[in-house]
Design an enzyme around this catalytic site. Structure first.
Site, PDB file in Angstrom:
ATOM      1  CE1 TYR A  56      -4.313  -0.100  -0.476  1.00 24.11           C
ATOM      2  CE2 TYR A  56      -4.194  -1.916   1.071  1.00 24.11           C
ATOM      3  CZ  TYR A  56      -4.892  -1.203   0.116  1.00 24.11           C
ATOM      4  OH  TYR A  56      -6.141  -1.593  -0.263  1.00 24.11           O
ATOM      5  CD  GLU A  58      -4.023   4.191   0.426  1.00 25.48           C
ATOM      6  OE1 GLU A  58      -3.031   3.545   0.840  1.00 25.48           O
ATOM      7  OE2 GLU A  58      -5.215   3.900   0.631  1.00 25.48           O
ATOM      8  CG  ASP A 202      -8.109  10.757 -24.024  1.00 23.02           C
ATOM      9  OD1 ASP A 202      -7.104  10.037 -24.200  1.00 23.02           O
ATOM     10  OD2 ASP A 202      -9.205  10.305 -23.650  1.00 23.02           O
ATOM     11  CB  THR A 228      -4.586   4.247 -22.078  1.00 25.53           C
ATOM     12  OG1 THR A 228      -4.516   4.347 -23.495  1.00 25.53           O
ATOM     13  CG2 THR A 228      -6.000   4.537 -21.616  1.00 25.53           C
ATOM     14  CE  LYS A 231      -6.980   2.923 -26.090  1.00 20.25           C
ATOM     15  NZ  LYS A 231      -7.163   3.553 -24.773  1.00 20.25           N
ATOM     16  NE  ARG A 237      -6.056  -4.011 -20.705  1.00 21.91           N
ATOM     17  CZ  ARG A 237      -6.556  -3.545 -21.853  1.00 21.91           C
ATOM     18  NH1 ARG A 237      -7.442  -2.574 -21.850  1.00 21.91           N
ATOM     19  NH2 ARG A 237      -6.177  -4.048 -23.001  1.00 21.91           N
TER      20      ARG A 237
HETATM   21  N1  DSN Z   1     -11.764   1.344 -25.640  1.00 21.47           N
HETATM   22  C1  DSN Z   1     -10.827   2.258 -26.243  1.00 21.47           C
HETATM   23  C2  DSN Z   1     -10.768   2.089 -27.721  1.00 21.47           C
HETATM   24  O1  DSN Z   1     -10.978   0.984 -28.175  1.00 21.47           O
HETATM   25  O2  DSN Z   1     -10.487   3.041 -28.430  1.00 21.47           O
HETATM   26  C3  DSN Z   1     -11.084   3.651 -25.871  1.00 21.47           C
HETATM   27  O3  DSN Z   1     -11.206   3.739 -24.499  1.00 21.47           O
END
Ligand code: DSN
Length: 416
Positions: A56, A58, A202, A228, A231, A237
């Site tokens: 933990y 925090e 984003d 994120t 990707k 993730r």
């Molecule tokens: N789920 C993602 C995508 O496939 O683009 C976006 O959050």
């Protein structure tokens, strides 16, 4: 060759072990074209399965609410410093658990409840968290979406400015889930300055292209940037937020204690690994190849007569208007799945069909590029897509195509 280490799972839980192996096999035997997915290195996989999951922590490095965090502080600082270097930004927070909570934290740092968010409309390629009415972002805040130009299917910056002058947003969001062209972050900043709004990007989809120098960086123009990490960045993730120093305190407070509790430091460790991979010169080659592959696939599809939204792509993805050939997005997704080609049905700009069975499919090249495929394989995949869609009700043709898909994949095994 990277592989999953599952000896203990095999010993203790053969039922789950079988499932994990089947999923690995599915990933290896199929052509993954979902543009928001990727496959991670052994080092990223190992870090995700490491002991910081037990801790933990925090708070932030040097300011924790639990003892025993001296090593965790080093791990988190390593990830932060690598991310700052990658994007040349003043501040980074690597704790967001995923893209949606990262966006939630960004809004709560920048806005008051009921302030207005201007993001691209969902069916035009925007995201649920950019002000859509059934998402927190359209419930706690007011969504005033902008649209794409009907004819060119591109962003129309003059129209966005005109709308912003009317709706007076607190924040204008750029960055999309299904937009195949480049984004002019400087232009967005100029619009924001004119209407006194914060600028947010984003960049979840294009983050890897930015660090690989295939797309402009939102910094120094943009106030707050969310992404994120799984990707095109090809990490675990999770997510991250970057910002100018003036927003650092508000962003950190919004993530913790505003939104989240204990950070997932094993994932932060894996983010550090992925960011190191992104800093290597090979990553620029990877990003370049993603775009070359997407362009090769797009031109082959267009040559075969398929209409692509905006007539092509500048990035890692494209939208195929399958309804222009009287095939629905749902049927196209299913037929392709049956031959081991994975994509997702997707609305196209100004779609007249429903999101449950829209006019398009969204496809992209990050995964096949990670597997080592180049332009010739990308063209071949376009041919396989064409053949599948033209034979979508022909069972024996699909069986033959599935075999071709498998043979191609066997030449580019990633996990063995
Ligand atoms: N789920 C993602 C995508 O496939 O683009 C976006 O959050």
């Amino acid at each position: 060759m990277p592989s999953m280490h599952l000896d203990k799972v095999k010993e203790f839980d053969s039922e789950l072990h079988g499932m994990l192996l089947r999923e690995q096999q599915r990933q290896m035997d199929g052509i993954e074209l979902i543009p928001s997915e990727n496959i991670v290195s052994d080092a990223v996989l190992e870090a995700m399965g490491s002991v910081p999951t037990n801790k933990y922590s925090e708070g932030y490095p040097g300011k924790r609410y639990y003892g025993g965090n001296e090593v965790i502080d080093e791990i988190e600082n390593l990830a932060i410093n690598r991310l700052k270097k990658l994007f040349d930004c003043e501040h980074a927070n690597v704790q967001p658990l995923s893209g949606s909570p990262a966006n939630m934290a960004a809004y709560s740092a920048l806005l008051k409840p009921n302030d207005t968010i201007m993001g691209l409309r969902l069916d035009m390629g925007g995201h649920l968290t950019h002000g859509y009415k059934i998402n927190f972002s359209g419930q706690f805040f007011k969504g005033e979406p902008y649209v794409l130009d009907k004819k060119t299917e591109l962003l129309d910056y003059d129209e966005i400015l005109k709308q912003a002058k009317t709706v007076k947003p607190g924040v204008i969001v750029s960055g999309y889930s299904a937009y195949p062209r480049k984004i002019d972050f400087k232009h967005f900043k100029e619009i924001c300055e004119e209407v006194d709004a914060y600028s947010m990007a984003d960049i979840a989809h294009i983050a890897g292209l930015i660090v690989g120098k295939q797309h402009d960086n939102p910094f120094p123009h943009t106030d707050v940037v969310t992404t994120t990490t799984h990707k095109t960045l090809r990490g675990p993730r999770g997510a991250a937020i970057m910002c100018k120093e003036e927003f650092a305190q508000a962003i950190d407070k919004a993530v913790f204690p505003g939104m989240q509790g204990g950070p997932h430091e094993h994932i932060v460790a894996a983010k550090a690994v992925a960011f190191k991979e992104c800093l290597m010169p090979e990553f620029e080659e990877y990003a370049k190849q993603i775009v070359l592959n997407a362009k090769a696939m797009a031109s082959e599809l267009m040559e075969k007569g398929w209409r692509l939204v905006s007539n092509g792509t500048d990035n890692h993805l494209m939208l195929v208007d399958v309804w222009s050939e009287n095939i629905t997005g749902k049927d196209a997704e299913l037929a392709l799945e049956q031959v081991g080609i994975y994509c997702n049905k997707n609305t196209i700009p100004w779609d007249e069909r429903s999101p449950f069975n829209p006019s398009g499919i969204r496809i992209g090249t990050p995964v096949l590029t990670t597997r080592g495929m180049k332009e010739s394989e990308s063209k071949l995949i376009a041919e396989l897509i064409d053949k599948t869609l033209k034979n979508k009700d022909n069972v024996s043709a699909k069986k033959r195509i599935k075999q071709e898909v498998k043979e191609l994949c066997q030449k580019f095994v990633f996990y063995d």
